[in-house]
Scaffold this motif. Structure first.
Motif, short mmCIF file in Angstrom:
data_model
loop_
_atom_site.label_atom_id
_atom_site.label_comp_id
_atom_site.label_asym_id
_atom_site.label_seq_id
_atom_site.Cartn_x
_atom_site.Cartn_y
_atom_site.Cartn_z
N THR A 1 -7.55 1.79 0.78
CA THR A 1 -7.58 2.99 0.15
C THR A 1 -7.79 4.22 0.92
OG1 THR A 1 -9.53 2.66 -0.74
CG2 THR A 1 -8.01 1.99 -2.06
N GLY A 2 -7.52 5.15 0.80
CA GLY A 2 -8.03 6.51 1.47
C GLY A 2 -6.77 7.34 1.88
N THR A 3 -6.76 7.95 2.92
CA THR A 3 -5.89 8.97 3.66
C THR A 3 -5.50 8.39 5.14
OG1 THR A 3 -7.13 10.71 2.77
CG2 THR A 3 -5.22 11.31 4.42
N TRP A 4 -3.83 8.39 5.11
CA TRP A 4 -3.23 8.04 6.35
C TRP A 4 -2.08 9.04 6.84
CZ3 TRP A 4 2.03 6.11 7.23
CH2 TRP A 4 2.18 5.60 8.64
N ARG A 5 -2.51 9.69 7.94
CA ARG A 5 -1.65 10.81 8.42
C ARG A 5 -1.52 11.97 7.22
NH1 ARG A 5 3.90 8.44 9.34
NH2 ARG A 5 4.07 10.66 9.82
N GLY A 6 -2.70 12.10 6.59
CA GLY A 6 -2.81 13.06 5.48
C GLY A 6 -2.23 12.58 4.36
N GLN A 7 -1.71 11.52 4.17
CA GLN A 7 -1.05 11.02 2.78
C GLN A 7 -1.93 9.96 2.09
OE1 GLN A 7 2.10 12.23 1.69
NE2 GLN A 7 1.81 13.45 3.69
N HIS A 8 -2.06 10.07 0.99
CA HIS A 8 -2.66 9.15 -0.06
C HIS A 8 -2.30 7.66 0.28
CE1 HIS A 8 -5.25 7.54 -3.05
NE2 HIS A 8 -4.28 7.18 -3.83
N VAL A 9 -3.44 6.80 0.23
CA VAL A 9 -3.11 5.38 0.36
C VAL A 9 -3.91 4.59 -0.64
CG1 VAL A 9 -3.33 3.29 1.88
CG2 VAL A 9 -2.38 5.62 2.95
N ASP A 10 -3.30 3.68 -1.22
CA ASP A 10 -3.82 2.93 -2.04
C ASP A 10 -2.69 1.53 -2.33
OD1 ASP A 10 -5.27 1.05 -4.02
OD2 ASP A 10 -5.31 2.80 -5.46
N ALA A 11 -3.07 0.61 -1.35
CA ALA A 11 -2.28 -0.33 -1.18
C ALA A 11 -2.86 -1.81 -1.12
CB ALA A 11 -1.48 -0.37 0.26
N SER A 12 -2.15 -2.87 -1.84
CA SER A 12 -2.90 -4.18 -1.78
C SER A 12 -1.98 -5.13 -1.11
CB SER A 12 -2.68 -4.65 -3.26
OG SER A 12 -3.59 -3.84 -4.19
N PHE A 13 -2.68 -6.12 -0.44
CA PHE A 13 -2.10 -7.07 0.40
C PHE A 13 -2.35 -8.43 0.19
CE2 PHE A 13 -2.08 -2.99 2.62
CZ PHE A 13 -0.83 -2.88 3.36
N ASP A 14 -1.70 -9.45 0.12
CA ASP A 14 -2.12 -10.68 0.12
C ASP A 14 -0.97 -11.62 0.74
OD1 ASP A 14 0.64 -11.28 -1.43
OD2 ASP A 14 -0.31 -10.54 -3.28
N ARG A 15 -1.16 -12.82 0.91
CA ARG A 15 -0.10 -13.63 1.82
C ARG A 15 0.42 -14.66 0.90
NH1 ARG A 15 -1.39 -13.03 7.01
NH2 ARG A 15 -0.87 -15.37 7.57
N THR A 16 1.02 -14.38 -0.18
CA THR A 16 1.77 -15.41 -1.30
C THR A 16 3.33 -15.79 -1.02
OG1 THR A 16 2.19 -13.52 -2.62
CG2 THR A 16 0.36 -14.43 -3.01
N ASN A 17 3.76 -15.01 0.06
CA ASN A 17 5.06 -15.22 0.48
C ASN A 17 5.47 -14.76 1.85
OD1 ASN A 17 6.18 -12.64 0.27
ND2 ASN A 17 6.13 -12.85 -2.08
N GLY A 18 6.55 -15.15 2.29
CA GLY A 18 7.06 -14.65 3.77
C GLY A 18 6.90 -13.17 4.06
N CYS A 19 7.51 -12.55 2.83
CA CYS A 19 7.49 -10.87 3.10
C CYS A 19 5.93 -10.57 2.94
CB CYS A 19 8.24 -10.42 1.79
SG CYS A 19 9.87 -10.92 1.71
N GLU A 20 5.18 -10.89 2.19
CA GLU A 20 3.73 -10.53 2.12
C GLU A 20 3.17 -10.90 3.32
OE1 GLU A 20 2.61 -8.33 -0.01
OE2 GLU A 20 4.28 -8.30 -1.61
#
Length: 163
Positions: A129-148
């Motif tokens: 969460t926070g700010t990246w390059r001035g843009q709001h970020v709220d992202a979740s990550f896991d490792r449940t499949n190849g894409c993730e």
């Protein structure tokens, strides 16, 4: 944009350094005045479009040292993130447009309907969460499949290397 500002500053300095000798040829040298010249905010890293300030929360990675909450700031690199400089360098690399639309958002979720390999990469989870390059970020990550898993690995070392 930062490159354009720097190039303009260098070009202006070159023009001025060429003009001063011609201007002083008949009158003698000009007095030097101590005038502080502020840097443009983009060169100082204060430009909101470049601001990066993230909170990374990692759990269930299988590595007690990797689990936890880390603060990451860039320009300059700092915070409590264990490898802040490398993480900021990676985020700078990821800021370059890579897809057809010129979008380079490493925090974007896997699009709905994407076919992913059915492999399990472990129970690690992360939230950024926070700010990246001035843009709001709220992202979740896991490792449940190849894409993730691929999405997680793209953000290493912002996210820890887990097995």
């Amino acid at each position: 944009m930062l490159r354009r500002l720097a190039l303009t500053a260098v070009a202006s300095l070159a023009v001025l350094s060429a003009a001063v000798p011609a201007a002083t040829a008949g009158t003698g040298p000009l007095p030097l005045l101590p005038i502080p010249l502020p840097l443009p905010s983009a060169l100082q890293g204060d430009d909101d479009t470049e601001k990066t300030q993230l909170r990374v929360t990692v759990s269930d990675s299988g590595d007690r040292e990797a689990d936890g909450v880390y603060e990451l700031q860039c320009l300059p690199a700092g915070g409590t993130h264990p490898v802040a400089k490398q993480a900021c360098d990676r985020l700078a690399e990821l800021a370059q447009p890579t897809d057809r639309n010129g979008d380079a958002d490493p925090f974007r979720p896997v699009p709905a309907g994407t076919m992913c390999t059915q492999q399990f990469g472990g129970s690690a989870t992360a939230r950024v969460t926070g700010t990246w390059r001035g843009q709001h970020v709220d992202a979740s990550f896991d490792r449940t499949n190849g894409c993730e898993i691929a999405r997680w690995n793209t953000l290493r070392p912002v996210l820890p290397n887990v097995r």
